[in-house]
Design an enzyme around this catalytic site. Structure first.
Site, PDB file in Angstrom:
ATOM      1  N   HIS A 200       9.799   8.766   1.208  1.00 24.55           N
ATOM      2  CA  HIS A 200       9.287   7.741  -0.076  1.00 24.55           C
ATOM      3  C   HIS A 200       7.925   8.483  -0.755  1.00 24.55           C
ATOM      4  O   HIS A 200       7.402   7.686  -1.508  1.00 24.55           O
ATOM      5  CB  HIS A 200       9.006   6.449   0.593  1.00 24.55           C
ATOM      6  CG  HIS A 200       7.628   6.252   1.625  1.00 24.55           C
ATOM      7  ND1 HIS A 200       7.776   6.729   2.703  1.00 24.55           N
ATOM      8  CD2 HIS A 200       6.374   6.212   1.122  1.00 24.55           C
ATOM      9  CE1 HIS A 200       6.670   6.493   3.739  1.00 24.55           C
ATOM     10  NE2 HIS A 200       5.781   6.117   2.574  1.00 24.55           N
ATOM     11  N   HIS A 234      14.321   3.580   1.288  1.00 17.45           N
ATOM     12  CA  HIS A 234      13.332   2.734   0.624  1.00 17.45           C
ATOM     13  C   HIS A 234      13.540   1.901  -0.489  1.00 17.45           C
ATOM     14  O   HIS A 234      14.659   2.344  -1.107  1.00 17.45           O
ATOM     15  CB  HIS A 234      12.270   3.743   0.338  1.00 17.45           C
ATOM     16  CG  HIS A 234      10.688   3.201   0.298  1.00 17.45           C
ATOM     17  ND1 HIS A 234      10.454   2.419  -1.064  1.00 17.45           N
ATOM     18  CD2 HIS A 234       9.781   3.239   0.759  1.00 17.45           C
ATOM     19  CE1 HIS A 234       9.391   1.812  -0.994  1.00 17.45           C
ATOM     20  NE2 HIS A 234       9.011   2.404   0.040  1.00 17.45           N
TER      21      HIS A 234
HETATM   22  C1  UD1 Z   1       3.793   2.358  -0.348  1.00 21.42           C
HETATM   23  C2  UD1 Z   1       2.143   2.964   0.048  1.00 21.42           C
HETATM   24  C3  UD1 Z   1       2.214   4.128   0.601  1.00 21.42           C
HETATM   25  C4  UD1 Z   1       3.117   3.920   1.948  1.00 21.42           C
HETATM   26  C5  UD1 Z   1       4.179   2.999   1.602  1.00 21.42           C
HETATM   27  C6  UD1 Z   1       4.964   2.501   2.959  1.00 21.42           C
HETATM   28  C7  UD1 Z   1       0.548   2.988  -2.039  1.00 21.42           C
HETATM   29  C8  UD1 Z   1       0.170   3.457  -3.333  1.00 21.42           C
HETATM   30  N1  UD1 Z   1       1.740   3.359  -1.616  1.00 21.42           N
HETATM   31  O1  UD1 Z   1       4.227   3.277  -1.134  1.00 21.42           O
HETATM   32  O2  UD1 Z   1       0.956   4.581   1.233  1.00 21.42           O
HETATM   33  O3  UD1 Z   1       3.450   4.853   2.632  1.00 21.42           O
HETATM   34  O4  UD1 Z   1       4.091   1.960   0.795  1.00 21.42           O
HETATM   35  O5  UD1 Z   1       6.321   2.223   2.812  1.00 21.42           O
HETATM   36  O6  UD1 Z   1      -0.120   2.079  -1.293  1.00 21.42           O
HETATM   37  N2  UD1 Z   1       9.869  -1.920  -3.441  1.00 21.42           N
HETATM   38  C9  UD1 Z   1      10.738  -3.282  -3.342  1.00 21.42           C
HETATM   39  N3  UD1 Z   1      10.552  -3.886  -2.499  1.00 21.42           N
HETATM   40  C10 UD1 Z   1       9.762  -3.528  -1.159  1.00 21.42           C
HETATM   41  C11 UD1 Z   1       8.925  -2.523  -1.412  1.00 21.42           C
HETATM   42  C12 UD1 Z   1       8.953  -1.735  -2.586  1.00 21.42           C
HETATM   43  O7  UD1 Z   1      11.481  -3.294  -4.247  1.00 21.42           O
HETATM   44  O8  UD1 Z   1       9.808  -4.247   0.018  1.00 21.42           O
HETATM   45  C13 UD1 Z   1       9.936  -1.183  -4.609  1.00 21.42           C
HETATM   46  C14 UD1 Z   1       9.175  -1.779  -5.867  1.00 21.42           C
HETATM   47  O9  UD1 Z   1       9.931  -1.437  -7.082  1.00 21.42           O
HETATM   48  C15 UD1 Z   1       8.008  -1.288  -5.906  1.00 21.42           C
HETATM   49  C16 UD1 Z   1       8.258   0.465  -5.240  1.00 21.42           C
HETATM   50  O10 UD1 Z   1       9.311   0.158  -4.437  1.00 21.42           O
HETATM   51  O11 UD1 Z   1       7.186  -1.123  -7.263  1.00 21.42           O
HETATM   52  C17 UD1 Z   1       7.213   1.181  -4.710  1.00 21.42           C
HETATM   53  O12 UD1 Z   1       6.341   0.378  -3.859  1.00 21.42           O
HETATM   54  P1  UD1 Z   1       4.889   0.859  -3.825  1.00 21.42           P
HETATM   55  O13 UD1 Z   1       4.086   0.143  -2.876  1.00 21.42           O
HETATM   56  O14 UD1 Z   1       4.328   0.872  -5.178  1.00 21.42           O
HETATM   57  O15 UD1 Z   1       4.762   2.118  -3.308  1.00 21.42           O
HETATM   58  P2  UD1 Z   1       5.426   2.938  -1.842  1.00 21.42           P
HETATM   59  O16 UD1 Z   1       6.004   4.138  -2.310  1.00 21.42           O
HETATM   60  O17 UD1 Z   1       6.328   1.779  -1.175  1.00 21.42           O
HETATM   61  N1  UDP Z   2      10.341   1.635   9.373  1.00 24.57           N
HETATM   62  C1  UDP Z   2      11.358   0.580   9.429  1.00 24.57           C
HETATM   63  N2  UDP Z   2      12.656   0.522   8.830  1.00 24.57           N
HETATM   64  C2  UDP Z   2      12.988   1.442   8.341  1.00 24.57           C
HETATM   65  C3  UDP Z   2      12.317   2.685   7.823  1.00 24.57           C
HETATM   66  C4  UDP Z   2      10.995   2.747   8.868  1.00 24.57           C
HETATM   67  O1  UDP Z   2      10.870  -0.291  10.399  1.00 24.57           O
HETATM   68  O2  UDP Z   2      14.157   1.365   7.673  1.00 24.57           O
HETATM   69  C5  UDP Z   2       9.235   1.664  10.023  1.00 24.57           C
HETATM   70  C6  UDP Z   2       8.798   3.081  11.125  1.00 24.57           C
HETATM   71  O3  UDP Z   2       9.277   2.908  12.192  1.00 24.57           O
HETATM   72  C7  UDP Z   2       7.482   3.117  10.937  1.00 24.57           C
HETATM   73  C8  UDP Z   2       7.071   2.407   9.487  1.00 24.57           C
HETATM   74  O4  UDP Z   2       8.341   1.612   9.040  1.00 24.57           O
HETATM   75  O5  UDP Z   2       6.698   2.185  11.836  1.00 24.57           O
HETATM   76  C9  UDP Z   2       6.899   3.538   8.446  1.00 24.57           C
HETATM   77  O6  UDP Z   2       6.909   3.044   7.247  1.00 24.57           O
HETATM   78  P1  UDP Z   2       6.718   3.932   6.014  1.00 24.57           P
HETATM   79  O7  UDP Z   2       7.647   5.479   6.420  1.00 24.57           O
HETATM   80  O8  UDP Z   2       7.367   3.234   4.868  1.00 24.57           O
HETATM   81  O9  UDP Z   2       5.243   4.261   5.740  1.00 24.57           O
HETATM   82  P2  UDP Z   2       4.071   5.343   6.047  1.00 24.57           P
HETATM   83  O10 UDP Z   2       4.061   5.253   7.517  1.00 24.57           O
HETATM   84  O11 UDP Z   2       4.425   6.661   5.599  1.00 24.57           O
HETATM   85  O12 UDP Z   2       3.057   4.761   5.280  1.00 24.57           O
END
Ligand code: UD1
Ligand code: UDP
Length: 366
Positions: A200, A234
């Site tokens: 992601h 994701h």
């Molecule tokens: C965010 C964090 C990243 C973290 C990751 C964990 C920032 C800039 N990034 O990245 O550090 O590692 O979360 O997963 O803070 N979306 C949904 N539903 C959800 C979640 C996301 O639809 O429940 C979609 C939305 O379109 C959203 C996009 O994913 O705009 C991206 O989400 P965003 O929080 O901006 O960035 P991540 O790549 O998830």
């Molecule tokens: N995780 C989860 N479900 C999933 C994928 C990941 O619960 O389908 C958990 C994983 O075990 C870890 C956390 O989400 O605890 C990591 O999240 P992510 O990789 O989105 O973010 P990062 O750690 O890179 O910020």
């Protein structure tokens, strides 16, 4: 009573703050006030529902396709009013997301002390991971208390001239969370080795992610009788588009919806090998003895590399393909990486963090 506001917005923050919220609820000295930005919606609600956490405040900021600046502006303005109303004694933030950084900034504007959990992780590369590296550096500038998971993280903060008395090495609360989720029983399977995939990172969106998928597709095809790839994808639509174009039609690649954390941790436990660009999984997998090929060029988690469970493979198709193949065909290489070594503490980090907060407030009173 110490009014402790916990602000978070994404899946990993929720997972690693969960044990702290539970600990704060148990103590008579603390009153937890939960505020979510909902930077993530579904992926956050999954955890809140599973662990019965009802937020006091929900800023509900998620919108598909919004920019970092839009997200920042929304959190800034919406959280300000909440802090003015709730008047917390201290604000807890975790890690390195946009929520983490902006919440710390609003806390500072309101002169509320900030405690930063998982403080001191660094790559010192501004764009990797992006924007997390800058987020965590900026939070360290604003924070009053730094809870570092390891001595390496603490030393990074000392190098940046943070006050030694404000840094506490606690272990990572990810290990506390594993204690709440991992069950020992083995689920029956079809005998195929599971390769668990997650991706992601913003800096991987685009050609890097295509390379990752192409490499995995080649592996899935070549080892189709021996392995299956499970990919809890994701929610980000950009990622879904790339995946659809490159790997969707490969029979032994199962693209599934994000798993709830209990299912996911137990799936790690049943996997043969993990390929990921995630941060949190780099902490969980060494504790569970699962080799990880890290789909990045640099990591802020050198402990897992030193322990031998993690290997950086970057995002080059050939490299990912050959390193994955090596772990499938060479048992010696695989065994070297699959030792269960946990560099992230004893699962009591949240207890230490809450003890410290209480102690600091007691001392201030006297
Ligand atoms: C965010 C964090 C990243 C973290 C990751 C964990 C920032 C800039 N990034 O990245 O550090 O590692 O979360 O997963 O803070 N979306 C949904 N539903 C959800 C979640 C996301 O639809 O429940 C979609 C939305 O379109 C959203 C996009 O994913 O705009 C991206 O989400 P965003 O929080 O901006 O960035 P991540 O790549 O998830
Ligand atoms: N995780 C989860 N479900 C999933 C994928 C990941 O619960 O389908 C958990 C994983 O075990 C870890 C956390 O989400 O605890 C990591 O999240 P992510 O990789 O989105 O973010 P990062 O750690 O890179 O910020």
């Amino acid at each position: 009573m110490i009014n402790v506001m916990i602000v978070f917005g994404t899946r990993p923050e929720a997972i690693k703050l969960l044990p702290i919220i539970k600990e704060l609820e148990k103590r008579k000295e603390t009153n937890p006030i939960v505020c979510i930005t909902a930077q993530h919606r579904e992926m956050l609600d999954q955890i809140l529902t599973e662990f019965k956490i009802t937020p006091h405040y929900d800023l509900n900021i998620m919108k598909n396709g919004q920019t970092l600046s839009e997200m920042t502006a929304k959190i800034l303005t919406r959280l300000d009013g909440v802090i003015k109303e709730a008047k917390p004694d201290i604000i807890l933030v975790h890690g390195d997301t946009t929520t983490t950084f902006v919440s710390s900034l609003v806390a500072y504007y309101n002169t509320i002390p900030i405690a930063h959990i998982e403080a001191g992780l660094r790559t010192y590369n501004k764009y990797a991971p992006y924007p997390e590296e800058m987020n965590r550096q900026m939070v360290s500038v604003l924070a009053d208390l730094h809870f570092s998971p390891t001595v390496i993280a603490k030393n990074n903060l000392l190098q940046e001239h943070k006050n030694l008395n404000d840094i506490y090495v606690t272990g990572n609360t990810a290990i506390d969370a594993l204690k709440l989720t991992v069950k020992q029983e083995k689920v029956l399977d079809d005998g195929k080795k599971i390769l668990l995939l997650t991706t992601h990172r913003r800096e991987n969106l685009g050609s890097s992610m295509k390379n990752i998928f192409r490499a995995i597709k080649r592996i899935a095809e070549e080892f189709k009788d021996e392995i299956k790839v499970i990919y809890p994808i994701h929610k980000n639509p950009i990622i879904r588009d790339i995946a659809k174009n490159v790997i969707a039609d490969q029979e032994n690649i199962e693209i599934i919806e994000p798993l709830d954390v209990i299912e996911f941790h137990n799936l790690i436990n049943q996997s043969y090998l993990i390929l990921t660009d995630s941060g949190g999984i780099q902490e969980e997998a060494p504790a569970l003895g699962k080799p990880v090929l890290v789909l990045r060029n640099i990591t802020e988690r050198p402990e897992g590399i030193e322990a031998g469970t993690l290997k950086l493979v970057g995002t080059d198709e050939e490299k990912i393909y050959s390193e994955t193949k090596k772990l499938l065909v060479n048992k010696e290489e695989y065994d070297k990486m699959s030792n269960s070594i946990n560099p992230y503490g004893d699962g009591l980090a949240s207890k230490r963090i809450v003890d410290t907060i209480i102690e600091r407030f007691e001392n201030r009173k006297n």
